[in-house]
Structure formats: C-alpha cells, structure tokens
Write an enzyme that holds these catalytic residues in place. Structure first.
Site, mmCIF file in Angstrom:
data_model
loop_
_atom_site.group_PDB
_atom_site.id
_atom_site.type_symbol
_atom_site.label_atom_id
_atom_site.label_comp_id
_atom_site.label_asym_id
_atom_site.label_seq_id
_atom_site.Cartn_x
_atom_site.Cartn_y
_atom_site.Cartn_z
ATOM 1 N N ASP A 26 42.227 8.445 -7.512
ATOM 2 C CA ASP A 26 40.953 8.657 -6.818
ATOM 3 C C ASP A 26 39.885 7.737 -7.434
ATOM 4 O O ASP A 26 39.724 7.729 -8.662
ATOM 5 C CB ASP A 26 40.554 10.135 -6.982
ATOM 6 N N HIS A 27 39.198 6.965 -6.613
ATOM 7 C CA HIS A 27 38.102 6.087 -7.073
ATOM 8 C C HIS A 27 38.493 5.158 -8.223
ATOM 9 O O HIS A 27 37.801 5.126 -9.251
ATOM 10 C CB HIS A 27 36.874 6.899 -7.496
ATOM 11 N N HIS B 217 34.959 11.950 1.675
ATOM 12 C CA HIS B 217 34.773 12.330 0.271
ATOM 13 C C HIS B 217 33.681 13.381 0.203
ATOM 14 O O HIS B 217 32.878 13.514 1.120
ATOM 15 C CB HIS B 217 34.366 11.103 -0.552
ATOM 16 N N SER C 56 33.240 19.360 -0.637
ATOM 17 C CA SER C 56 32.682 20.660 -1.055
ATOM 18 C C SER C 56 31.292 20.847 -0.477
ATOM 19 O O SER C 56 30.532 19.879 -0.345
ATOM 20 C CB SER C 56 32.558 20.724 -2.582
ATOM 21 N N ASN D 150 38.548 15.197 0.751
ATOM 22 C CA ASN D 150 38.662 15.390 -0.700
ATOM 23 C C ASN D 150 37.822 16.585 -1.157
ATOM 24 O O ASN D 150 36.641 16.666 -0.830
ATOM 25 C CB ASN D 150 38.148 14.162 -1.440
ATOM 26 N N HIS E 249 29.314 13.586 -3.417
ATOM 27 C CA HIS E 249 30.138 14.316 -4.380
ATOM 28 C C HIS E 249 29.267 15.405 -5.005
ATOM 29 O O HIS E 249 28.105 15.166 -5.310
ATOM 30 C CB HIS E 249 30.624 13.380 -5.498
ATOM 31 N N GLY E 250 29.834 16.564 -5.196
ATOM 32 C CA GLY E 250 29.074 17.642 -5.833
ATOM 33 C C GLY E 250 28.195 18.371 -4.833
ATOM 34 O O GLY E 250 28.570 18.524 -3.670
ATOM 35 N N ASN F 92 36.858 18.866 -4.663
ATOM 36 C CA ASN F 92 36.946 19.021 -6.106
ATOM 37 C C ASN F 92 36.000 20.138 -6.573
ATOM 38 O O ASN F 92 36.432 21.177 -7.084
ATOM 39 C CB ASN F 92 36.607 17.684 -6.788
ATOM 40 N N THR F 93 34.700 19.934 -6.358
ATOM 41 C CA THR F 93 33.683 20.849 -6.911
ATOM 42 C C THR F 93 33.930 22.312 -6.542
ATOM 43 O O THR F 93 33.853 23.197 -7.411
ATOM 44 C CB THR F 93 32.279 20.411 -6.433
HETATM 45 P P1 13P Z 1 33.521 17.197 -4.160
HETATM 46 O O1 13P Z 1 33.556 17.347 -5.620
HETATM 47 O O2 13P Z 1 32.138 17.153 -3.608
HETATM 48 O O3 13P Z 1 34.386 18.196 -3.459
HETATM 49 O O4 13P Z 1 34.135 15.746 -3.825
HETATM 50 C C1 13P Z 1 35.434 15.439 -4.215
HETATM 51 C C2 13P Z 1 35.776 14.026 -3.907
HETATM 52 O O5 13P Z 1 35.285 13.435 -2.965
HETATM 53 C C3 13P Z 1 36.749 13.352 -4.766
HETATM 54 O O6 13P Z 1 36.923 12.012 -4.438
#
Ligand code: 13P
Length: 290
Positions: free
Chosen positions: A88-89, A210, A213, A232, A182-183, A234-235
């Site tokens: 990722d990235h 991306h 969340s 995607n 992100h976040g 994550n948060t």
């Molecule tokens: P979030 O943490 O906002 O869910 O984004 C995750 C992401 O895009 C990882 O590449």
C-alpha cells in the site's frame, strides 16, 4: 515470483467492476489483523486484499516475514478464498522492488507527491518490473488527503487527462483521488461521483477508493455504482479494535483469572475487528463472490 497460493488484482477486480461490487483492502498491522481479515473473508466467502504500508512493513519485520505469516495462516486456517498481498502506498521504485522480491503478489506505486511527469515515469518502470513477475499494479493520480503512517497530504482531485495517461501505461487499478481522505473526515466526504463515472468509462479500469473509513454507507454504495471496485479501510478497523480494548481494561477483566494473558487481552479486539470487517464486506457487496 510470488507463491501461487496468492492472487493478484487482475484475478478479482475486473469481475468486481463488471458485477458492481467492491473488494475490500484491509490494512494489516500485525498477526491479529491478518488472522481477522483472512478468517472473516473466508466465512463471508469473499475475496480479500491485505494491504501493507511501508510503516507496517517496518513494524512487522519486513516483507518476507509478512509473506511467510500470510502463507502460513492460509495453510493453517484452510483459507480457500482469493487472497491478494498488496504493498500500500509504495513511494519509491526501490520499495516496490523490495516488496516483489519479498513475495508480494501486488503493489501500489504512489507518485502523488511528485509532479505528474515524474509519477508517470516511475509508474512506467514499476509496470515493466511487475509484468516480469506477474504482479499487479495500482497507481495513484491526484492526491488523497489526510494522514497515514506519517505521510500527510492535501486533497487534489485527479484530472481526466492524468487518468488516461496513467491507464495507458498498463496499470491494473487506478487510485484516482476524488475527494477522499485517510483517517477522519471533517464533515461529510465530498466525493466526485460524476468524475468517477467519467474516469471509469474513459480508462476501462477498476477505480480504487482510498480512505474508506468514515464515509456514510449510502455514499459508499453510490461510489461503487460509479466505478469504485477496490475500497481501502484501515482507521475504522483500528478504532473497533481500540474501543474493545478500552472496555476490556476499564472493566478490569485483566484482573480476573488469566485476564493478563496477551491472547485473552487481544480476544475482544479480535472479535470487534471480525465484526467490523464483516460489515464492510457486506456493505461492499463482495460476500459470496470468492
Ligand atoms: P482509512 O484509514 O481512512 O480507512 O484509509 C485507508 C487507506 O486508504 C489505506 O490506503
């Protein structure tokens, strides 16, 4: 060459684009995240993409250690769904090369902090290297806002011209940034739905959202109907885990019996992650699509 038990974005995203559902990329941070994503996706009979950021790679002891853990778990838990192990990235050609050498089946090159000419030049080299190894490639145009693993960026919407030029290089998925961060979002996410439709049609590529969340469910569904085929997250998974552990400690369960055992401490977090991931797979429409 990656272990053939792993799949690539090419094996799953064209089908998702056609069928108007999205495959989740769950960013993994450690053993519990990996175990939760694999077992939950298996239970939901859904394909899954395990995303590993450069920060997570350092934390978990490098690409080879991660590949070993993922393959070991696939065997141990008898996972039969398609699993994609994805960088990722990746911010340089060198880290992409390292991930491929370390056994990853898919890579993202993120040249969004560079000017578009440099981004295209490195993406072209990444595609050539990935093709040699049968690995799939995601590339980014425009810029996702917010902060991830210390990488901070402002939102910059991708243009049609950038998307077409990136697509012409032969990438397999396009992270065309259209308002996501992100976040945490300040207020509601302002996603470019018209651009999603236009760019998806013009490039013929699965789009990647991306910053999955904190976006309302109806906006996620709309984004999928407009061409987003990989989302995607994550948060939100991290928060589900963290909230469950806060409850565990506040209720002082660690003082009862073997409540101090790390496996017992992790248990409520693991259950919370399983539920959070299951909800995302259902929302994205990928359950039953393995
Ligand atoms: P979030 O943490 O906002 O869910 O984004 C995750 C992401 O895009 C990882 O590449």
């Amino acid at each position: 060459m990656f272990n053939k038990r792993l799949k690539t974005l090419k094996d799953i995203l064209p089908m998702a684009r056609q069928g108007k559902y999205a495959v989740a990329q769950i960013n993994i941070n450690n053993l519990e995240w990996t175990k939760s994503a694999l077992n939950t996706a298996q239970e939901c009979n859904s394909p899954i993409i395990l995303g590993v950021s450069e920060g997570a790679k350092k934390y978990m002891g490098g690409f080879e250690a991660i590949t070993g853990m993922v393959l070991g778990m696939i065997d141990f838990y008898k996972i039969t769904i398609p699993v994609i192990l994805h960088l990722d990235h990746g911010t340089t050609y060198e880290v992409v090369e390292e991930a491929i050498k370390g056994g990853f089946s898919s890579v993202m090159f993120d040249g969004s902090k560079r000017n578009i000419e440099e981004n295209l030049e490195i993406s072209k080299k990444v595609v050539a290297l990935a093709m040699e190894h049968g690995v799939s490639v995601e590339a980014e145009v425009g810029s996702v806002g917010g902060e991830e693993d210390g990488v901070v960026g402002g939102i910059r919407y991708a243009s049609l011209d950038e998307c077409k030029r990136m697509a012409a290089l032969g990438v397999d998925a396009l992270a065309a940034s259209l308002g996501s961060v992100h976040g945490h979002y300040e207020g509601e996410a302002k996603l470019g739905f018209e651009e999603m439709k236009e760019y998806s049609k013009a490039t013929g590529l699965p789009l990647v959202l991306h910053g999955g969340s904190g976006i309302a469910d109806d906006l996620i569904k709309k984004a999928i109907s407009c061409g987003e085929s990989k989302i995607n997250v994550n948060t939100e998974i991290q928060e589900a885990f963290c909230d469950a552990l806060v409850v565990y400690f506040e209720s002082e369960k660690y003082k009862i019996g073997k409540g101090y055992d790390p496996r017992n401490i992790m248990k409520p977090g693991l259950i919370a992650m399983n539920n959070a991931i299951e909800n995302k797979l259902k929302l994205f429409g990928s359950t039953g699509k393995a």
